[in-house]
Motif scaffolding. Structure first.
Motif, PDB file in Angstrom:
ATOM      1  N   PRO A   9      52.403  51.658  31.644  1.00 54.22           N
ATOM      2  CA  PRO A   9      51.065  51.507  31.811  1.00 54.22           C
ATOM      3  C   PRO A   9      50.546  50.275  32.276  1.00 54.22           C
ATOM      4  O   PRO A   9      51.189  49.084  32.048  1.00 54.22           O
ATOM      5  CB  PRO A   9      50.446  51.749  30.253  1.00 54.22           C
ATOM      6  N   GLN A  10      49.483  50.304  33.222  1.00 53.11           N
ATOM      7  CA  GLN A  10      48.702  49.216  33.572  1.00 53.11           C
ATOM      8  C   GLN A  10      49.483  48.030  34.220  1.00 53.11           C
ATOM      9  O   GLN A  10      49.164  46.803  34.019  1.00 53.11           O
ATOM     10  CB  GLN A  10      48.237  48.395  32.202  1.00 53.11           C
ATOM     11  N   VAL A  11      50.279  48.365  34.748  1.00 49.88           N
ATOM     12  CA  VAL A  11      51.154  47.412  35.813  1.00 49.88           C
ATOM     13  C   VAL A  11      50.048  46.715  36.794  1.00 49.88           C
ATOM     14  O   VAL A  11      50.041  45.796  37.018  1.00 49.88           O
ATOM     15  CB  VAL A  11      52.229  47.955  36.532  1.00 49.88           C
ATOM     16  N   GLY A  12      49.392  47.603  37.470  1.00 52.01           N
ATOM     17  CA  GLY A  12      48.217  46.909  38.206  1.00 52.01           C
ATOM     18  C   GLY A  12      47.400  46.153  37.708  1.00 52.01           C
ATOM     19  O   GLY A  12      47.087  44.951  38.146  1.00 52.01           O
ATOM     20  N   TYR A  13      46.908  46.252  36.430  1.00 52.92           N
ATOM     21  CA  TYR A  13      46.087  45.537  35.508  1.00 52.92           C
ATOM     22  C   TYR A  13      46.620  44.236  35.274  1.00 52.92           C
ATOM     23  O   TYR A  13      46.046  43.309  35.514  1.00 52.92           O
ATOM     24  CB  TYR A  13      45.426  46.305  34.483  1.00 52.92           C
ATOM     25  N   ALA A  14      47.867  44.412  34.900  1.00 55.08           N
ATOM     26  CA  ALA A  14      48.720  43.081  34.688  1.00 55.08           C
ATOM     27  C   ALA A  14      48.824  42.254  35.747  1.00 55.08           C
ATOM     28  O   ALA A  14      48.705  41.050  35.703  1.00 55.08           O
ATOM     29  CB  ALA A  14      50.051  43.539  34.101  1.00 55.08           C
TER      30      ALA A  14
ATOM     31  N   THR B 222      37.269  42.066  33.446  1.00 53.68           N
ATOM     32  CA  THR B 222      37.548  42.318  34.909  1.00 53.68           C
ATOM     33  C   THR B 222      37.741  41.081  35.522  1.00 53.68           C
ATOM     34  O   THR B 222      37.532  41.339  36.804  1.00 53.68           O
ATOM     35  CB  THR B 222      36.451  43.106  35.308  1.00 53.68           C
ATOM     36  N   PHE B 223      37.468  39.920  35.031  1.00 56.03           N
ATOM     37  CA  PHE B 223      37.770  38.721  35.665  1.00 56.03           C
ATOM     38  C   PHE B 223      36.649  38.460  36.661  1.00 56.03           C
ATOM     39  O   PHE B 223      36.920  37.904  37.717  1.00 56.03           O
ATOM     40  CB  PHE B 223      39.218  38.798  36.457  1.00 56.03           C
ATOM     41  N   VAL B 224      35.551  38.779  36.482  1.00 55.71           N
ATOM     42  CA  VAL B 224      34.148  38.158  37.259  1.00 55.71           C
ATOM     43  C   VAL B 224      33.274  37.626  36.272  1.00 55.71           C
ATOM     44  O   VAL B 224      33.401  37.455  34.804  1.00 55.71           O
ATOM     45  CB  VAL B 224      33.652  39.375  37.777  1.00 55.71           C
ATOM     46  N   THR B 225      32.352  37.043  36.757  1.00 57.88           N
ATOM     47  CA  THR B 225      31.171  36.302  35.875  1.00 57.88           C
ATOM     48  C   THR B 225      30.268  37.186  35.255  1.00 57.88           C
ATOM     49  O   THR B 225      30.283  38.444  35.755  1.00 57.88           O
ATOM     50  CB  THR B 225      30.577  35.141  36.794  1.00 57.88           C
ATOM     51  N   ARG B 226      29.423  36.822  34.328  1.00 57.71           N
ATOM     52  CA  ARG B 226      28.517  37.392  33.602  1.00 57.71           C
ATOM     53  C   ARG B 226      27.409  38.109  34.635  1.00 57.71           C
ATOM     54  O   ARG B 226      26.960  39.237  34.722  1.00 57.71           O
ATOM     55  CB  ARG B 226      27.793  36.850  32.519  1.00 57.71           C
ATOM     56  N   GLN B 227      27.296  37.074  35.627  1.00 54.41           N
ATOM     57  CA  GLN B 227      26.103  37.435  36.542  1.00 54.41           C
ATOM     58  C   GLN B 227      26.381  38.599  37.474  1.00 54.41           C
ATOM     59  O   GLN B 227      25.810  39.529  37.880  1.00 54.41           O
ATOM     60  CB  GLN B 227      25.998  36.046  37.511  1.00 54.41           C
TER      61      GLN B 227
ATOM     62  N   CYS C 265      54.102  35.971  32.065  1.00 59.60           N
ATOM     63  CA  CYS C 265      53.256  35.111  32.921  1.00 59.60           C
ATOM     64  C   CYS C 265      51.801  34.698  32.552  1.00 59.60           C
ATOM     65  O   CYS C 265      51.229  33.673  32.354  1.00 59.60           O
ATOM     66  CB  CYS C 265      53.209  35.469  34.401  1.00 59.60           C
ATOM     67  N   VAL C 266      50.994  35.900  31.911  1.00 60.65           N
ATOM     68  CA  VAL C 266      49.884  35.896  31.604  1.00 60.65           C
ATOM     69  C   VAL C 266      49.784  35.058  30.479  1.00 60.65           C
ATOM     70  O   VAL C 266      48.767  34.218  30.338  1.00 60.65           O
ATOM     71  CB  VAL C 266      49.358  37.248  31.253  1.00 60.65           C
ATOM     72  N   ASN C 267      50.770  35.272  29.519  1.00 64.45           N
ATOM     73  CA  ASN C 267      50.823  34.598  28.151  1.00 64.45           C
ATOM     74  C   ASN C 267      50.884  33.113  28.532  1.00 64.45           C
ATOM     75  O   ASN C 267      50.257  32.145  27.730  1.00 64.45           O
ATOM     76  CB  ASN C 267      51.978  35.086  27.426  1.00 64.45           C
TER      77      ASN C 267
ATOM     78  N   GLN D  98      47.744  37.298  38.724  1.00 60.26           N
ATOM     79  CA  GLN D  98      47.104  36.903  39.785  1.00 60.26           C
ATOM     80  C   GLN D  98      46.074  35.887  39.767  1.00 60.26           C
ATOM     81  O   GLN D  98      45.873  34.776  39.988  1.00 60.26           O
ATOM     82  CB  GLN D  98      46.934  37.673  40.765  1.00 60.26           C
ATOM     83  N   SER D  99      45.038  36.435  38.909  1.00 60.49           N
ATOM     84  CA  SER D  99      43.688  35.749  38.459  1.00 60.49           C
ATOM     85  C   SER D  99      43.925  34.553  37.813  1.00 60.49           C
ATOM     86  O   SER D  99      43.238  33.473  38.266  1.00 60.49           O
ATOM     87  CB  SER D  99      42.910  36.667  37.726  1.00 60.49           C
ATOM     88  N   LEU D 100      44.835  34.530  36.728  1.00 61.24           N
ATOM     89  CA  LEU D 100      45.056  33.242  36.032  1.00 61.24           C
ATOM     90  C   LEU D 100      45.804  32.428  36.787  1.00 61.24           C
ATOM     91  O   LEU D 100      45.535  31.172  36.744  1.00 61.24           O
ATOM     92  CB  LEU D 100      45.737  33.700  34.914  1.00 61.24           C
ATOM     93  N   LEU D 101      47.001  32.625  37.814  1.00 61.48           N
ATOM     94  CA  LEU D 101      47.363  31.733  38.457  1.00 61.48           C
ATOM     95  C   LEU D 101      46.476  31.033  39.222  1.00 61.48           C
ATOM     96  O   LEU D 101      46.580  29.803  39.646  1.00 61.48           O
ATOM     97  CB  LEU D 101      48.611  32.449  39.290  1.00 61.48           C
TER      98      LEU D 101
END
Lengths: 141, 141
Positions: free
Chosen positions: B6-11, A58-63, A135-137, B16-19
């Motif tokens: 499926p999961q376009v929102g998650y992608a 979910t893209f947050v830290t463990r904390q 993009c993620v890749n 965005q998070s990685l960028l």
DNA sequence: TTGACCATGTCAGCATCCTGACATACTCTG
DNA sequence: CAGAGTATGTCAGGATGCTGACATGGTCAA
């Protein structure tokens, strides 16, 4: 210069920002934040997952994840043993109440996602999903 | 059920998070955050813009933007009059130093964006940009 | 078996961003 | 001209998320 589409990054941020806003609005009646929904969502996909793995998903830290899990446990949406059978990882699971809450949240979130994709054909939506995956890749490593 | 990808929102969130992460890494040597870069970027596109308008363009609140502008002013990257000639809005402008910093930052950010799109053809990149624009369109009022 | 290495959970401190509220200045309707 | 309505800048308070650090438990090579 290469014929790159201008501002893809900005469009990405803009879309994500709006999606987050709409999801927040949709989930407000359930007293769930987007992060909490994401947590419950992944918890259903992988029951018994550790908090650290959940944090990565979910893209947050463990904390942050452990703090959020504690909130969800206080609300009886999630359960977690106080001791690990083996290792240190404490497996988290949805409770019955948590499953119900997730079902309700999922409907609302699906509505938002459908609204987001309303202007796109099935083919275009698929292309969007594939583009984002590419993009993620390229960005991870 | 509709044949929705499926999961376009998650992608979307994942990309965005990685960028954001890669941009943060790229900009670190310049002691600029992504938000600060966005601020400078829009400041060049619209010199003399007010802080509130800048906040809307960069998806933060007026309060956050004014705090950030103050930091940038302290670093001599941005200048703003202490009094408005007319109205309350204080027009913000890039300084020469700010323009240089933005040039350097832009190169780094462009590199990240090219890396992100490396796995996509020009046609696919364009389709991605159009898809994102359609999502934005559907999600804003 | 031992010691380096890695993953997990947790504590403390800090930065960032948000919501709520208020005063100021312009605009526009009646 | 008076009043509501809107936009901007600012202050205070709180929520959220992060970095840094540490101890614990498991794994693996030497």
């Amino acid at each position: 210069m290469v014929n790159t589409p201008p501002q893809v990054g900005y469009a990405l941020k803009h879309a994500q920002s709006l999606l987050h806003l709409r999801m927040e609005e949709a989930l407000r009646p359930l007293y769930l934040t987007v992060s909490q929904y994401s947590c419950l969502h992944h918890l259903r996909r992988e029951p018994g997952i550790s908090a650290a793995a959940l944090a990565r998903a979910t893209f947050v830290t463990r904390q942050s994840m452990n703090a959020m899990l504690q909130q969800l446990i206080d609300r009886d949406l999630v359960a977690r043993p106080s001791r690990a059978e083996s290792g240190r990882a404490l497996p988290a699971m949805l409770t019955a109440v948590g499953t119900d809450a997730l079902d309700a949240a999922q409907n609302l979130v699906d509505g938002v996602e459908q609204r987001m994709l309303a202007g796109l054909s099935a083919t275009e939506s698929a292309a969007l999903a594939r583009g984002l995956a590419a993009c993620v890749n390229s960005l991870e490593e």
